[in-house]
Design a protein around this motif. Structure first.
Motif, short mmCIF file in Angstrom:
data_model
loop_
_atom_site.label_atom_id
_atom_site.label_comp_id
_atom_site.label_asym_id
_atom_site.label_seq_id
_atom_site.Cartn_x
_atom_site.Cartn_y
_atom_site.Cartn_z
N LEU A 103 22.37 9.41 -11.50
CA LEU A 103 21.19 9.59 -12.33
C LEU A 103 20.84 11.07 -12.45
CD1 LEU A 103 18.96 8.24 -13.99
CD2 LEU A 103 17.59 8.06 -11.90
N LEU A 104 20.96 11.80 -11.34
CA LEU A 104 20.64 13.23 -11.38
C LEU A 104 21.62 13.98 -12.28
CD1 LEU A 104 18.97 15.63 -10.38
CD2 LEU A 104 20.55 15.84 -8.45
N SER A 105 22.90 13.67 -12.20
CA SER A 105 23.88 14.37 -13.04
C SER A 105 23.63 14.08 -14.53
CB SER A 105 25.30 13.96 -12.66
OG SER A 105 25.58 12.63 -13.03
N LEU A 106 23.09 12.90 -14.84
CA LEU A 106 22.77 12.57 -16.23
C LEU A 106 21.53 13.34 -16.70
CD1 LEU A 106 23.27 10.76 -18.76
CD2 LEU A 106 21.69 9.11 -17.71
N LEU A 107 20.52 13.45 -15.81
CA LEU A 107 19.25 14.08 -16.18
C LEU A 107 19.33 15.60 -16.20
CD1 LEU A 107 16.65 11.99 -14.12
CD2 LEU A 107 17.14 11.79 -16.55
N ASP A 108 20.16 16.17 -15.33
CA ASP A 108 20.12 17.61 -15.08
C ASP A 108 20.84 18.40 -16.17
OD1 ASP A 108 19.83 20.10 -14.08
OD2 ASP A 108 21.05 19.79 -12.28
N THR A 109 20.09 18.72 -17.22
CA THR A 109 20.57 19.67 -18.22
C THR A 109 19.73 20.95 -18.14
OG1 THR A 109 19.12 18.74 -19.93
CG2 THR A 109 21.34 17.83 -19.76
N CYS A 110 19.20 21.22 -16.95
CA CYS A 110 18.34 22.39 -16.75
C CYS A 110 19.11 23.68 -16.97
CB CYS A 110 17.75 22.38 -15.33
SG CYS A 110 16.64 20.99 -15.01
N ARG A 111 18.41 24.72 -17.38
CA ARG A 111 19.02 26.02 -17.64
C ARG A 111 19.00 26.93 -16.43
NH1 ARG A 111 21.84 24.24 -21.69
NH2 ARG A 111 20.78 24.11 -23.70
N THR A 112 18.27 26.56 -15.39
CA THR A 112 18.16 27.41 -14.19
C THR A 112 18.37 26.59 -12.94
OG1 THR A 112 15.78 27.07 -13.83
CG2 THR A 112 16.41 28.80 -15.39
N GLY A 113 18.75 27.26 -11.86
CA GLY A 113 18.86 26.58 -10.57
C GLY A 113 17.52 26.07 -10.09
N MET A 114 16.46 26.80 -10.42
CA MET A 114 15.11 26.37 -10.02
C MET A 114 14.77 25.02 -10.65
SD MET A 114 12.90 29.88 -10.44
CE MET A 114 13.36 30.07 -12.17
N GLY A 115 15.08 24.87 -11.94
CA GLY A 115 14.79 23.62 -12.62
C GLY A 115 15.57 22.46 -12.04
N SER A 116 16.84 22.70 -11.70
CA SER A 116 17.67 21.64 -11.12
C SER A 116 17.11 21.19 -9.77
CB SER A 116 19.11 22.14 -10.95
OG SER A 116 19.69 22.42 -12.20
N ARG A 117 16.67 22.16 -8.96
CA ARG A 117 16.10 21.79 -7.66
C ARG A 117 14.79 21.03 -7.84
NH1 ARG A 117 17.91 27.07 -6.52
NH2 ARG A 117 15.81 27.94 -6.67
N GLN A 118 13.99 21.45 -8.82
CA GLN A 118 12.73 20.77 -9.07
C GLN A 118 12.97 19.33 -9.52
OE1 GLN A 118 9.13 22.21 -9.02
NE2 GLN A 118 9.36 20.04 -8.56
N LEU A 119 13.94 19.13 -10.38
CA LEU A 119 14.26 17.79 -10.88
C LEU A 119 14.74 16.90 -9.75
CD1 LEU A 119 14.19 16.32 -13.57
CD2 LEU A 119 16.56 16.98 -13.94
N ARG A 120 15.57 17.43 -8.87
CA ARG A 120 16.03 16.67 -7.71
C ARG A 120 14.85 16.27 -6.82
NH1 ARG A 120 20.64 16.16 -4.20
NH2 ARG A 120 21.92 17.29 -5.71
N LEU A 121 13.92 17.19 -6.63
CA LEU A 121 12.76 16.89 -5.79
C LEU A 121 11.91 15.79 -6.41
CD1 LEU A 121 11.12 17.73 -3.27
CD2 LEU A 121 9.86 19.30 -4.73
N TRP A 122 11.66 15.88 -7.72
CA TRP A 122 10.90 14.82 -8.39
C TRP A 122 11.58 13.47 -8.24
CZ3 TRP A 122 9.69 17.49 -13.76
CH2 TRP A 122 8.72 18.48 -13.56
N LEU A 123 12.90 13.46 -8.35
CA LEU A 123 13.64 12.21 -8.35
C LEU A 123 13.67 11.56 -6.97
CD1 LEU A 123 15.29 10.49 -10.33
CD2 LEU A 123 17.33 11.72 -9.59
N THR A 124 13.74 12.35 -5.92
CA THR A 124 13.85 11.80 -4.57
C THR A 124 12.50 11.70 -3.86
OG1 THR A 124 14.36 14.02 -3.72
CG2 THR A 124 16.21 12.58 -4.27
N HIS A 125 11.45 12.33 -4.41
CA HIS A 125 10.12 12.26 -3.79
C HIS A 125 9.06 11.91 -4.84
CE1 HIS A 125 12.44 14.60 -0.87
NE2 HIS A 125 11.55 14.23 0.04
N PRO A 126 9.20 10.76 -5.51
CA PRO A 126 8.18 10.38 -6.50
C PRO A 126 6.87 10.02 -5.80
CG PRO A 126 9.70 8.57 -6.14
CD PRO A 126 10.24 9.73 -5.35
N ARG A 127 5.77 10.25 -6.49
CA ARG A 127 4.45 10.00 -5.91
C ARG A 127 3.88 8.69 -6.44
NH1 ARG A 127 3.39 14.53 -3.23
NH2 ARG A 127 1.37 13.77 -2.58
N ARG A 128 3.10 8.02 -5.57
CA ARG A 128 2.45 6.79 -6.00
C ARG A 128 1.32 7.08 -6.99
NH1 ARG A 128 1.75 3.13 -0.48
NH2 ARG A 128 3.86 3.48 0.33
#
Length: 558
Positions: free
Chosen positions: A93-118
């Motif tokens: 799922l991350l490889s499909l979603l991650d079209t980020c232009r920066t390493g920061m964006g990729s790390r942020q997307l991974r964090l959102w995906l693995t630590h979603p909030r209620r």
């Protein structure tokens, strides 16, 4: 000993400059204090024992289990969020979603995906922001983000005083790019330059305006930082400070003077060579320099009889002699000392620049977080547009209603391989219908259907659009999965024992707000035992836990 609770508490208080962690609601977390002790010690050790290794860390947050959507290890593995069941990074799922232009964006997307909030406020803001970005088009913004450096890592390296010249040049270029980024933000969701009041949003969506306003505000760091970097860092600095050429010309008069001596060196040598040839009559006389012997006058064997008396022999070669004169020696002393003094001056100016940047670490950290969030939002917007995803709707009552849902990764793989279109599916669960029994032949799509429901639920929770025609979701506190058959020989657990242990964990922790996927329960034992277990577990989940459950039995008799 580094995992010591008291040591961690003391180190955290020293780091944050406080007497107690009560202000961060982190004072009664002994295990977190112990972990922090080891992490801070590790940071100090890897930065050469510097006490200021984490000087850029100004605050801390506490993520309590009750704040996050629970994703147990089995769920992270079975849903293939960040790596496949074989341990590969794609297709996930991350490889499909991650079209980020920066390493920061990729790390942020991974964090959102693995630590979603209620709490759904963040997700609602992101949904609204994606709607605005999609309306105005994210292409220009994504193109501008290509020129952004990894500000998060640069800030950390500035704090450690380990930043390299080209990294600071990247930060300078990023700061210069910010006006272009701001100009690409959707109009009506940001403050005009110099204005104090909010602008009325073009789209009537307060959530989008709130998020984009915060991002916009962070994209305006103190302009003095950009001006200082532009003035002090060379346009294309050397890789390492010791190579010189790092500080920009015109920034420091003393450095410019020392550099001028080195720059004029070639002109002096050419002029000296011409004078000496005229004075001595040696046509092939050459004035040169190397790092081993310094400056010298080289005369071949044919001209040795014309060498003047003031030439002092420096080196003998097979076919030539090398000499030095008092004039050339004086210039050599001046030029070499100028080079050494120039490097020393650059190092001094570099350290002073790092000193000036230390107070700005907080502002630069906020800028990095804003750029990361903006990049991740643009990636989610692009994915929603490209893949035809819809904006999910959150409701307060128990509900999981998906119309024409698709498994995002399987659908993408089918499109890549020419395997045909993905057949969309509906899923409806509510207060009355808490469980669906999913049946069908092997390879009929049962596991794919179950996983797609979980992935759609998770995507909605992180603030992404979802692969469906329509999606309505009630409150969800966890996603539990029991999928597949595998043993754990290292821990002396058979396939059946792994299956039962995971099933027991789900039964003991799932609530009436949890989504549970149970696939092929009971297959690791005899038919009647397995059938009895599957029936009992299904009854327990339906009658006692009352979780939203997709149950694919191994036994058709169920």
């Amino acid at each position: 000993w580094q995992f010591d609770t008291e040591l961690g508490l003391r180190k955290l208080c020293e780091l944050l400059g406080v007497a107690t962690l009560a202000g961060f609601d982190a004072h009664e977390l002994p295990r977190a204090h112990a972990a922090a002790a080891a992490l801070i010690s590790y940071a100090e050790h890897t930065s050469g024992g510097a006490r200021s290794a984490l000087g850029h860390v100004k605050s801390l947050g506490v993520d309590k289990a009750s704040d996050l959507l629970e994703l147990p290890p089995a769920t992270l593995r079975n849903l293939e969020l960040t790596q496949t069941l074989r341990g590969e990074p794609a297709p996930t799922l991350l490889s499909l979603l991650d079209t980020c232009r920066t390493g920061m964006g990729s790390r942020q997307l991974r964090l959102w995906l693995t630590h979603p909030r209620r709490d759904r406020r963040d997700a609602l803001e992101r949904h609204a922001a994606i709607a605005v970005l999609a309306t105005h088009g994210p292409e220009a913004l994504r193109q501008a983000l290509r020129g952004v450096s990894d500000v998060q890592r640069i800030v950390a390296r500035i704090a450690l005083r380990q930043v390299r010249p080209r990294e600071l040049a990247g930060l300078r270029d990023t700061l210069a790019l910010l006006p272009q980024l701001v100009a690409c933000l959707p109009p009506g969701h940001c403050r005009p330059d110099g204005a104090g009041a909010d602008v009325e949003p073009l789209l009537d969506d307060a959530a989008a305006s709130a998020l984009l306003l915060r991002l916009h505000a962070a994209l305006h760091p103190d302009p003095r930082i950009a001006r200082r970097l532009a003035a002090s860092v060379a346009a294309e600095p050397a890789v390492l400070l010791r190579d010189g050429g790092v500080i920009a010309a015109g920034f420091d008069a003393e450095l410019d003077e020392l550099r001028a001596i080195a720059t004029n060196c070639d002109a002096f040598l050419v002029a000296l060579e011409a004078r000496e040839r005229a004075r001595t009559g040696i046509a092939n006389l050459r004035v040169q320099y190397n790092k081993v012997h310094g400056f010298y006058i080289e005369v071949t064997a044919s001209g040795l009889d014309k060498v003047p008396a003031d030439y002092q022999r420096r080196q003998t070669l097979k076919n030539a002699e090398r000499y030095i004169t008092p004039e050339l020696r004086a210039f050599e002393d001046k030029a070499l000392s100028a080079q050494e003094r120039s490097l020393a001056r650059e190092k001094l100016l570099w350290e002073a620049l790092l000193d000036e940047l230390q107070p700005a670490l907080g502002v630069l950290g906020e800028l990095a977080r804003a750029l990361a969030a903006l990049d991740a939002l643009c990636a989610l917007t692009e994915r929603a547009q490209t893949l035809g995803w819809c904006r999910p709707e959150f409701v307060s009552h128990p509900c999981l209603d998906i119309e024409r849902g698709r498994h995002p990764v399987v659908e993408a793989r089918l499109a890549e391989t020419g395997g045909g279109g993905f057949i969309a599916n509906d899923c409806r669960l509510d207060a009355r219908t808490r469980m669906l029994i999913v049946t069908g032949p092997n390879m009929g799509g049962k596991s794919t259907f179950m996983r797609q429901v979980a992935l759609i639920t998770l995507l909605a929770a992180i603030g992404s659009y979802v692969p469906a025609a329509r999606c309505r979701l009630g409150p969800i506190d966890a996603i539990h999965t029991r999928i597949g058959a595998a043993d754990d020989l290292a821990n002396a657990q058979s396939t059946f024992m792994v299956e039962m242990t995971e099933a027991a964990a789900i039964i003991h922790s799932a609530t009436d707000r949890s989504l549970v996927l149970m696939d092929e329960i009971g297959r690791g034992t005899s038919t009647f035992d397995g059938l009895a277990l599957a029936g009992a577990i299904a009854s327990q989940l339906h009658e006692k836990n009352r979780s939203f459950t997709l149950f694919a039995p191994h036994y058709f008799e169920l």
